[in-house]
Motif scaffolding. Structure first.
Motif, PDB file in Angstrom:
ATOM      1  N   TYR A  12      48.685  91.214  -5.836  1.00 55.26           N
ATOM      2  CA  TYR A  12      49.608  90.101  -5.593  1.00 55.26           C
ATOM      3  C   TYR A  12      48.980  88.966  -4.783  1.00 55.26           C
ATOM      4  N   VAL A  13      48.145  89.288  -3.812  1.00 61.82           N
ATOM      5  CA  VAL A  13      47.546  88.255  -2.966  1.00 61.82           C
ATOM      6  C   VAL A  13      46.325  87.628  -3.626  1.00 61.82           C
ATOM      7  N   ASN A  14      45.381  88.453  -4.073  1.00 59.20           N
ATOM      8  CA  ASN A  14      44.098  87.939  -4.544  1.00 59.20           C
ATOM      9  C   ASN A  14      44.061  87.561  -6.012  1.00 59.20           C
ATOM     10  N   GLN A  15      44.992  88.057  -6.811  1.00 60.79           N
ATOM     11  CA  GLN A  15      45.014  87.679  -8.220  1.00 60.79           C
ATOM     12  C   GLN A  15      46.187  86.759  -8.547  1.00 60.79           C
ATOM     13  N   VAL A  16      47.379  87.151  -8.150  1.00 61.80           N
ATOM     14  CA  VAL A  16      48.552  86.345  -8.489  1.00 61.80           C
ATOM     15  C   VAL A  16      48.672  85.129  -7.573  1.00 61.80           C
ATOM     16  N   GLY A  17      48.280  85.265  -6.296  1.00 64.44           N
ATOM     17  CA  GLY A  17      48.295  84.128  -5.384  1.00 64.44           C
ATOM     18  C   GLY A  17      49.437  84.103  -4.390  1.00 64.44           C
ATOM     19  N   PHE A  18      50.082  85.247  -4.159  1.00 61.71           N
ATOM     20  CA  PHE A  18      51.151  85.310  -3.164  1.00 61.71           C
ATOM     21  C   PHE A  18      50.555  85.220  -1.760  1.00 61.71           C
ATOM     22  N   ALA A  19      51.328  84.690  -0.824  1.00 61.97           N
ATOM     23  CA  ALA A  19      50.930  84.647   0.584  1.00 61.97           C
ATOM     24  C   ALA A  19      51.114  86.032   1.199  1.00 61.97           C
ATOM     25  N   ASP A  20      50.162  86.434   2.015  1.00 62.09           N
ATOM     26  CA  ASP A  20      50.213  87.693   2.757  1.00 62.09           C
ATOM     27  C   ASP A  20      50.888  87.398   4.091  1.00 62.09           C
ATOM     28  N   ASP A  21      52.202  87.584   4.147  1.00 61.11           N
ATOM     29  CA  ASP A  21      52.991  87.204   5.321  1.00 61.11           C
ATOM     30  C   ASP A  21      52.940  88.219   6.452  1.00 61.11           C
ATOM     31  N   PHE A  22      52.984  89.500   6.082  1.00 60.03           N
ATOM     32  CA  PHE A  22      53.187  90.511   7.110  1.00 60.03           C
ATOM     33  C   PHE A  22      52.767  91.860   6.556  1.00 60.03           C
ATOM     34  N   ASP A  23      52.039  92.633   7.327  1.00 61.98           N
ATOM     35  CA  ASP A  23      51.650  93.993   6.950  1.00 61.98           C
ATOM     36  C   ASP A  23      51.661  94.822   8.224  1.00 61.98           C
ATOM     37  N   GLN A  24      52.664  95.657   8.349  1.00 64.24           N
ATOM     38  CA  GLN A  24      52.824  96.423   9.581  1.00 64.24           C
ATOM     39  C   GLN A  24      53.225  97.860   9.269  1.00 64.24           C
ATOM     40  N   ARG A  25      52.518  98.795   9.859  1.00 68.31           N
ATOM     41  CA  ARG A  25      52.965 100.177   9.807  1.00 68.31           C
ATOM     42  C   ARG A  25      53.928 100.351  10.971  1.00 68.31           C
ATOM     43  N   VAL A  26      55.190 100.509  10.649  1.00 66.20           N
ATOM     44  CA  VAL A  26      56.243 100.614  11.656  1.00 66.20           C
ATOM     45  C   VAL A  26      56.243 102.010  12.274  1.00 66.20           C
ATOM     46  N   ASN A  27      56.087 103.019  11.434  1.00 66.11           N
ATOM     47  CA  ASN A  27      55.976 104.398  11.891  1.00 66.11           C
ATOM     48  C   ASN A  27      55.292 105.194  10.785  1.00 66.11           C
ATOM     49  N   GLU A  28      55.195 106.490  10.958  1.00 66.27           N
ATOM     50  CA  GLU A  28      54.490 107.338   9.991  1.00 66.27           C
ATOM     51  C   GLU A  28      55.055 107.228   8.579  1.00 66.27           C
ATOM     52  N   ASP A  29      56.357 106.939   8.466  1.00 65.36           N
ATOM     53  CA  ASP A  29      57.026 106.908   7.165  1.00 65.36           C
ATOM     54  C   ASP A  29      57.283 105.508   6.631  1.00 65.36           C
ATOM     55  N   LEU A  30      56.947 104.479   7.399  1.00 68.91           N
ATOM     56  CA  LEU A  30      57.299 103.116   6.987  1.00 68.91           C
ATOM     57  C   LEU A  30      56.139 102.138   7.190  1.00 68.91           C
ATOM     58  N   ARG A  31      55.665 101.602   6.093  1.00 66.02           N
ATOM     59  CA  ARG A  31      54.716 100.487   6.114  1.00 66.02           C
ATOM     60  C   ARG A  31      55.394  99.343   5.378  1.00 66.02           C
ATOM     61  N   PHE A  32      55.504  98.219   6.031  1.00 71.62           N
ATOM     62  CA  PHE A  32      56.248  97.066   5.526  1.00 71.62           C
ATOM     63  C   PHE A  32      55.256  95.937   5.241  1.00 71.62           C
ATOM     64  N   VAL A  33      55.117  95.563   3.960  1.00 69.93           N
ATOM     65  CA  VAL A  33      54.212  94.493   3.551  1.00 69.93           C
ATOM     66  C   VAL A  33      55.049  93.417   2.863  1.00 69.93           C
ATOM     67  N   LEU A  63      55.231  89.730   1.071  1.00 68.12           N
ATOM     68  CA  LEU A  63      54.416  88.778   0.326  1.00 68.12           C
ATOM     69  C   LEU A  63      55.330  87.721  -0.276  1.00 68.12           C
ATOM     70  N   THR A  64      54.859  86.466  -0.316  1.00 66.97           N
ATOM     71  CA  THR A  64      55.709  85.389  -0.812  1.00 66.97           C
ATOM     72  C   THR A  64      54.998  84.579  -1.895  1.00 66.97           C
ATOM     73  N   PRO A  65      55.670  84.398  -3.044  1.00 68.30           N
ATOM     74  CA  PRO A  65      55.104  83.522  -4.075  1.00 68.30           C
ATOM     75  C   PRO A  65      54.974  82.098  -3.539  1.00 68.30           C
ATOM     76  N   PRO A  66      53.982  81.342  -4.007  1.00 67.05           N
ATOM     77  CA  PRO A  66      53.802  79.972  -3.522  1.00 67.05           C
ATOM     78  C   PRO A  66      55.070  79.138  -3.738  1.00 67.05           C
ATOM     79  N   GLY A  67      55.531  78.490  -2.685  1.00 71.84           N
ATOM     80  CA  GLY A  67      56.689  77.608  -2.768  1.00 71.84           C
ATOM     81  C   GLY A  67      58.035  78.301  -2.775  1.00 71.84           C
ATOM     82  N   SER A  68      58.063  79.617  -2.683  1.00 69.58           N
ATOM     83  CA  SER A  68      59.317  80.356  -2.775  1.00 69.58           C
ATOM     84  C   SER A  68      59.974  80.543  -1.414  1.00 69.58           C
ATOM     85  N   ALA A  69      61.302  80.520  -1.398  1.00 68.56           N
ATOM     86  CA  ALA A  69      62.065  80.847  -0.196  1.00 68.56           C
ATOM     87  C   ALA A  69      62.356  82.342  -0.146  1.00 68.56           C
ATOM     88  N   CYS A  70      62.062  83.058  -1.220  1.00 66.91           N
ATOM     89  CA  CYS A  70      62.302  84.494  -1.303  1.00 66.91           C
ATOM     90  C   CYS A  70      60.967  85.222  -1.364  1.00 66.91           C
TER      91      CYS A  70
END
Length: 124
Positions: free
Chosen positions: A22-43, A45-52
């Motif tokens: 998504y980041v290196n081929q499609v071109g989405f922005a890498d907004d956030f990548d955080q391992r919250v705990n052992e069971d949750l990794r939250f990444v 990504l936003t398409p260029p120009g998108s509010a979603c």
């Protein structure tokens, strides 16, 4: 009252491979990548120009990888297709329909994306 969609889950089997796609081929922005705990990794990504944005990760959805279908509006379907092809992403041909011009692609898990160029508005 405004209701705004801000985050859509995309189920993936390999978070790092999906993020790379998504980041290196499609071109989405890498907004956030955080391992919250052992069971949750939250990444996020936003398409260029998108509010979603989309969220991939571990523990972010119960959906089966490859089961999501998302549509994005783009200003130029042929240009978006060429961008994807240049980045090594397989796409459909440009498909003109009465309600817009479309290009389709899938991520490595099979989640399907429709890119729609809206039809020109004609004044009466």
């Amino acid at each position: 009252m405004d209701w705004k969609i801000e985050l859509v889950p995309v189920p993936v089997s390999d978070v790092d491979a999906a993020k790379n796609f998504y980041v290196n081929q499609v071109g989405f922005a890498d907004d956030f990548d955080q391992r919250v705990n052992e069971d949750l990794r939250f990444v996020q990504l936003t398409p260029p120009g998108s509010a979603c944005s989309v969220v991939i990760g571990e523990g972010t959805t119960d959906m089966v990888p490859g089961s999501q279908r998302i549509q994005i509006v783009v200003p130029n379907a042929a240009g978006a297709r060429q961008h994807l092809l240049n980045a090594g992403v397989e796409t459909s041909e440009v498909t003109p329909l009465d309600w817009g011009t479309f290009v389709y692609f899938s991520d490595p898990d099979g989640n399907q994306w429709s890119l729609q160029e809206l039809p020109a508005v004609t004044e009466s």
